[in-house]
Design a protein around this motif. Sequence first.
Motif, PDB file in Angstrom:
ATOM      1  N   THR A 119       0.843  -1.198   0.000  1.00 19.50           N
ATOM      2  CA  THR A 119       0.000   0.000   0.000  1.00 19.50           C
ATOM      3  C   THR A 119       0.875   1.243   0.000  1.00 19.50           C
ATOM      4  O   THR A 119       1.676   1.440   0.922  1.00 19.50           O
ATOM      5  CB  THR A 119      -0.912   0.026   1.237  1.00 19.50           C
ATOM      6  OG1 THR A 119      -1.713  -1.147   1.236  1.00 19.50           O
ATOM      7  CG2 THR A 119      -1.802   1.253   1.229  1.00 19.50           C
ATOM      8  N   LEU A 132       1.940   4.847   0.796  1.00 15.43           N
ATOM      9  CA  LEU A 132       1.531   5.873   1.766  1.00 15.43           C
ATOM     10  C   LEU A 132       1.780   7.253   1.174  1.00 15.43           C
ATOM     11  O   LEU A 132       2.484   8.088   1.756  1.00 15.43           O
ATOM     12  CB  LEU A 132       2.301   5.686   3.076  1.00 15.43           C
ATOM     13  CG  LEU A 132       1.921   4.454   3.890  1.00 15.43           C
ATOM     14  CD1 LEU A 132       2.781   4.348   5.138  1.00 15.43           C
ATOM     15  CD2 LEU A 132       0.450   4.500   4.275  1.00 15.43           C
ATOM     16  N   ASP A 133       1.193   7.468   0.001  1.00 11.67           N
ATOM     17  CA  ASP A 133       1.320   8.794  -0.597  1.00 11.67           C
ATOM     18  C   ASP A 133       0.374   9.748   0.134  1.00 11.67           C
ATOM     19  O   ASP A 133      -0.439   9.352   0.969  1.00 11.67           O
ATOM     20  CB  ASP A 133       1.031   8.751  -2.092  1.00 11.67           C
ATOM     21  CG  ASP A 133      -0.294   8.080  -2.422  1.00 11.67           C
ATOM     22  OD1 ASP A 133      -1.233   8.182  -1.612  1.00 11.67           O
ATOM     23  OD2 ASP A 133      -0.375   7.425  -3.470  1.00 11.67           O
ATOM     24  N   THR A 134       0.477  11.012  -0.198  1.00 10.83           N
ATOM     25  CA  THR A 134      -0.265  12.032   0.541  1.00 10.83           C
ATOM     26  C   THR A 134      -1.759  11.756   0.551  1.00 10.83           C
ATOM     27  O   THR A 134      -2.412  11.825   1.600  1.00 10.83           O
ATOM     28  CB  THR A 134      -0.008  13.429  -0.066  1.00 10.83           C
ATOM     29  OG1 THR A 134       1.386  13.685  -0.046  1.00 10.83           O
ATOM     30  CG2 THR A 134      -0.735  14.495   0.737  1.00 10.83           C
ATOM     31  N   ARG A 142      -2.598   8.231   2.649  1.00 14.02           N
ATOM     32  CA  ARG A 142      -2.285   8.179   4.076  1.00 14.02           C
ATOM     33  C   ARG A 142      -3.234   9.047   4.898  1.00 14.02           C
ATOM     34  O   ARG A 142      -3.453   8.772   6.072  1.00 14.02           O
ATOM     35  CB  ARG A 142      -0.830   8.578   4.323  1.00 14.02           C
ATOM     36  CG  ARG A 142      -0.497  10.038   4.082  1.00 14.02           C
ATOM     37  CD  ARG A 142       0.922  10.344   4.555  1.00 14.02           C
ATOM     38  NE  ARG A 142       1.284  11.724   4.327  1.00 14.02           N
ATOM     39  CZ  ARG A 142       2.225  12.119   3.477  1.00 14.02           C
ATOM     40  NH1 ARG A 142       2.876  11.215   2.760  1.00 14.02           N
ATOM     41  NH2 ARG A 142       2.511  13.393   3.331  1.00 14.02           N
ATOM     42  N   LEU A 199      -6.411   6.750   5.752  1.00 12.23           N
ATOM     43  CA  LEU A 199      -6.287   5.518   6.511  1.00 12.23           C
ATOM     44  C   LEU A 199      -6.239   5.792   8.011  1.00 12.23           C
ATOM     45  O   LEU A 199      -5.535   6.694   8.471  1.00 12.23           O
ATOM     46  CB  LEU A 199      -5.028   4.754   6.100  1.00 12.23           C
ATOM     47  CG  LEU A 199      -4.972   4.266   4.649  1.00 12.23           C
ATOM     48  CD1 LEU A 199      -3.665   3.522   4.399  1.00 12.23           C
ATOM     49  CD2 LEU A 199      -6.164   3.373   4.321  1.00 12.23           C
ATOM     50  N   ARG A 236       8.157   0.985   6.922  1.00 15.42           N
ATOM     51  CA  ARG A 236       6.786   1.323   6.564  1.00 15.42           C
ATOM     52  C   ARG A 236       5.942   1.593   7.810  1.00 15.42           C
ATOM     53  O   ARG A 236       5.088   2.482   7.815  1.00 15.42           O
ATOM     54  CB  ARG A 236       6.172   0.192   5.736  1.00 15.42           C
ATOM     55  CG  ARG A 236       6.699   0.114   4.311  1.00 15.42           C
ATOM     56  CD  ARG A 236       6.127  -1.074   3.553  1.00 15.42           C
ATOM     57  NE  ARG A 236       6.551  -1.063   2.174  1.00 15.42           N
ATOM     58  CZ  ARG A 236       5.895  -0.442   1.191  1.00 15.42           C
ATOM     59  NH1 ARG A 236       4.781   0.232   1.461  1.00 15.42           N
ATOM     60  NH2 ARG A 236       6.328  -0.488  -0.046  1.00 15.42           N
ATOM     61  N   ALA A 254       4.018   4.986   8.702  1.00 13.17           N
ATOM     62  CA  ALA A 254       2.592   5.012   9.016  1.00 13.17           C
ATOM     63  C   ALA A 254       2.337   5.735  10.334  1.00 13.17           C
ATOM     64  O   ALA A 254       1.420   6.565  10.442  1.00 13.17           O
ATOM     65  CB  ALA A 254       2.038   3.587   9.086  1.00 13.17           C
ATOM     66  N   CYS A 311       2.521   9.345  10.040  1.00  7.59           N
ATOM     67  CA  CYS A 311       1.354   9.916   9.356  1.00  7.59           C
ATOM     68  C   CYS A 311       0.126   9.949  10.268  1.00  7.59           C
ATOM     69  O   CYS A 311      -0.941  10.395   9.843  1.00  7.59           O
ATOM     70  CB  CYS A 311       1.027   9.109   8.101  1.00  7.59           C
ATOM     71  SG  CYS A 311       2.296   9.144   6.832  1.00  7.59           S
ATOM     72  N   ILE A 361      -1.275   7.182  11.591  1.00  4.79           N
ATOM     73  CA  ILE A 361      -2.027   5.940  11.430  1.00  4.79           C
ATOM     74  C   ILE A 361      -1.738   5.019  12.608  1.00  4.79           C
ATOM     75  O   ILE A 361      -0.579   4.828  12.988  1.00  4.79           O
ATOM     76  CB  ILE A 361      -1.646   5.240  10.107  1.00  4.79           C
ATOM     77  CG1 ILE A 361      -1.956   6.159   8.915  1.00  4.79           C
ATOM     78  CG2 ILE A 361      -2.368   3.914   9.957  1.00  4.79           C
ATOM     79  CD1 ILE A 361      -1.397   5.648   7.591  1.00  4.79           C
TER      80      ILE A 361
END
Length: 223
Positions: A155, A157-159, A162, A165, A184, A188, A191, A193
């Motif tokens: 997956t 995690l582009d702008t 992300r 999610l 990763r 995450a 970001c 997440i």
Amino acid sequence: MRVQSTGPVAGAGRLLRFEPVVHLVTGDVTCAAVQSTRRYEELAAFGASGLVSNVDSPANWLSDMIEDVALRARVTDMDVRPIHLEAPVSAMMHPDTPIACEAAAARSRLLPQEICIEVTDASLSQSRKDVTRSIENLRRKGFRIGVIATHSWNTPLDTGLRLMLDTVRVDSRKLFRDEDLMNRVEAAVACGISVIAEGARYRDGHELASIGVELAMRPSADA
């Protein structure tokens, strides 16, 4: 506090149970994940019967699942939220899924925010355009979104993604053995997440918390 998962509850041809997601350090239950014996793909019809199959659409199947989960939560007095529910790839590719899920939540007297719809990492790597569109529309309806990356994590995690999610589920056994997975996970966490580690050990709680992984599903006892 240690928490046992709820017992299975039968209904509509499936067995459902709620698996608690706990905080590894405090032991508090933060949410729950639905475990079901039935998958949408199992309902598919093949051969000549497939031409006249009355199998429900994947969008309706997922909306029915939301209603069923809401009922089971009331029956078993399971009041932690959000409830994580895995969506089949076919449902995430169906254009009616967001509106069907919104209607199901309304019928179930649930707020969409009380449901976290999870998609497999494989679905995003294979059908990213359609699945991303569904994620965007489900988010607009108020649903939370998670990714199950216990087998792989492709997956991006582009702008755009992300920011949509809420959670990512990973296999804790691979965390400290796979440098790419660790990177990763750190991305995450950065970001915002939440990362849920499946099968983590309670005694590793502080070490995992140091990299931002505080939640666990089916954690192992220290002994």
